[in-house]
Design a protein around this motif. Structure first.
Motif, mmCIF file in Angstrom:
data_model
loop_
_atom_site.group_PDB
_atom_site.id
_atom_site.type_symbol
_atom_site.label_atom_id
_atom_site.label_comp_id
_atom_site.label_asym_id
_atom_site.label_seq_id
_atom_site.Cartn_x
_atom_site.Cartn_y
_atom_site.Cartn_z
ATOM 1 N N ARG A 62 47.693 -11.817 -35.213
ATOM 2 C CA ARG A 62 46.915 -13.031 -34.978
ATOM 3 C C ARG A 62 45.562 -12.641 -34.403
ATOM 4 N N SER A 63 44.526 -13.302 -34.883
ATOM 5 C CA SER A 63 43.182 -12.976 -34.417
ATOM 6 C C SER A 63 42.398 -14.251 -34.174
ATOM 7 N N HIS A 64 41.344 -14.093 -33.414
ATOM 8 C CA HIS A 64 40.428 -15.206 -33.134
ATOM 9 C C HIS A 64 39.024 -14.632 -33.200
ATOM 10 N N THR A 65 38.153 -15.289 -33.932
ATOM 11 C CA THR A 65 36.778 -14.814 -34.076
ATOM 12 C C THR A 65 35.835 -15.723 -33.309
ATOM 13 N N VAL A 66 35.055 -15.108 -32.441
ATOM 14 C CA VAL A 66 34.031 -15.832 -31.693
ATOM 15 C C VAL A 66 32.716 -15.635 -32.449
ATOM 16 N N PRO A 67 32.075 -16.713 -32.884
ATOM 17 C CA PRO A 67 30.831 -16.552 -33.624
ATOM 18 C C PRO A 67 29.732 -15.940 -32.758
ATOM 19 N N GLY A 68 28.913 -15.141 -33.401
ATOM 20 C CA GLY A 68 27.792 -14.528 -32.705
ATOM 21 C C GLY A 68 26.705 -15.549 -32.422
ATOM 22 N N PRO A 69 25.717 -15.153 -31.640
ATOM 23 C CA PRO A 69 24.630 -16.081 -31.311
ATOM 24 C C PRO A 69 23.795 -16.395 -32.550
ATOM 25 N N THR A 70 23.191 -17.574 -32.544
ATOM 26 C CA THR A 70 22.310 -17.935 -33.648
ATOM 27 C C THR A 70 20.871 -17.672 -33.236
ATOM 28 N N TYR A 71 20.084 -17.237 -34.190
ATOM 29 C CA TYR A 71 18.689 -16.904 -33.939
ATOM 30 C C TYR A 71 17.753 -17.789 -34.742
ATOM 31 N N GLY A 72 18.175 -18.993 -35.058
ATOM 32 C CA GLY A 72 17.319 -19.919 -35.793
ATOM 33 C C GLY A 72 16.985 -19.401 -37.171
ATOM 34 N N THR A 73 15.719 -19.250 -37.443
ATOM 35 C CA THR A 73 15.239 -18.796 -38.742
ATOM 36 C C THR A 73 15.716 -17.386 -39.070
ATOM 37 N N TYR A 74 15.967 -16.579 -38.043
ATOM 38 C CA TYR A 74 16.317 -15.177 -38.252
ATOM 39 C C TYR A 74 17.798 -14.960 -38.509
ATOM 40 N N GLY A 75 18.608 -16.029 -38.564
ATOM 41 C CA GLY A 75 20.023 -15.900 -38.894
ATOM 42 C C GLY A 75 20.902 -15.924 -37.661
ATOM 43 N N ALA A 76 22.053 -15.294 -37.790
ATOM 44 C CA ALA A 76 23.033 -15.303 -36.712
ATOM 45 C C ALA A 76 23.461 -13.883 -36.388
ATOM 46 N N GLY A 77 23.931 -13.718 -35.172
ATOM 47 C CA GLY A 77 24.428 -12.416 -34.747
ATOM 48 C C GLY A 77 25.812 -12.164 -35.304
ATOM 49 N N GLN A 78 26.302 -10.976 -35.072
ATOM 50 C CA GLN A 78 27.595 -10.557 -35.589
ATOM 51 C C GLN A 78 28.733 -11.292 -34.876
ATOM 52 N N ASP A 79 29.752 -11.681 -35.641
ATOM 53 C CA ASP A 79 30.933 -12.315 -35.063
ATOM 54 C C ASP A 79 31.753 -11.269 -34.307
ATOM 55 N N HIS A 80 32.474 -11.725 -33.276
ATOM 56 C CA HIS A 80 33.276 -10.829 -32.460
ATOM 57 C C HIS A 80 34.750 -11.196 -32.593
ATOM 58 N N PRO A 81 35.535 -10.348 -33.269
ATOM 59 C CA PRO A 81 36.964 -10.655 -33.417
ATOM 60 C C PRO A 81 37.755 -10.210 -32.184
ATOM 61 N N TYR A 82 38.770 -10.988 -31.850
ATOM 62 C CA TYR A 82 39.709 -10.644 -30.786
ATOM 63 C C TYR A 82 41.110 -10.705 -31.372
ATOM 64 N N TYR A 83 42.014 -9.862 -30.862
ATOM 65 C CA TYR A 83 43.351 -9.743 -31.419
ATOM 66 C C TYR A 83 44.400 -10.041 -30.363
#
Length: 150
Positions: A62-83
């Motif tokens: 089982r895993s849970h993914t925390v979304p990375g920060p958003t940077y507006g026009t520049y996109g989003a940061g990397q998601d962080h998975p937890y197990y």
């Protein structure tokens, strides 16, 4: 004459699909400190960090993914998975016993895996070196152009 496949038994709660083994339990509360990070799981399983998500899926962790920060026009940061902390040790045993098929290139305790990790680090260091050399040359050219015009 066409054959149709049997759709199987109906979903347990109306039209809701049955959760797969790697899906988090909806009743369980996620707390980042209690769940394990990809780095921690990679050490426990002797798997390269790039392949932890795939191995976790194969092992039914089982895993849970925390979304990375958003940077507006520049996109989003990397998601962080937890197990899930209860599933990770069970998967470690399954991996050690060979019940979960893990490619040798994905592992850190095989020659193929160590070679792949070495090449990945080499390419990263080479790319950083090339960027630094290129940026220092462009600064040097800019400095000589300024001095020659003045």
């Amino acid at each position: 004459m066409s054959q149709t496949s049997d759709p199987g038994p109906p979903a347990p709660h109306g039209d809701a699909p049955e959760p797969s083994p790697g899906d988090p339990d909806p009743d369980e509360k996620f707390t980042p400190g209690a769940w394990l990070t990809a780095q921690e799981v990679a050490v426990l399983w002797s798997v390269r960090e790039d392949w932890v998500r795939r191995v976790a899926h194969l092992a039914g962790v089982r895993s849970h993914t925390v979304p990375g920060p958003t940077y507006g026009t520049y996109g989003a940061g990397q998601d962080h998975p937890y197990y899930h902390p209860e599933d990770v040790p069970l998967a470690a045993v399954a991996i050690a016993e060979g019940r979960v098929e893990v490619e040798s290139v994905w592992r850190t305790d095989t020659p193929d895996g160590r070679r792949a990790e070495c090449w990945r680090r080499f390419r990263l260091r080479l790319a950083i070196t090339l960027v630094l050399v290129w940026s220092s040359r462009s600064c040097w050219y800019a400095g000589t152009a300024i001095r020659s015009t003045g």
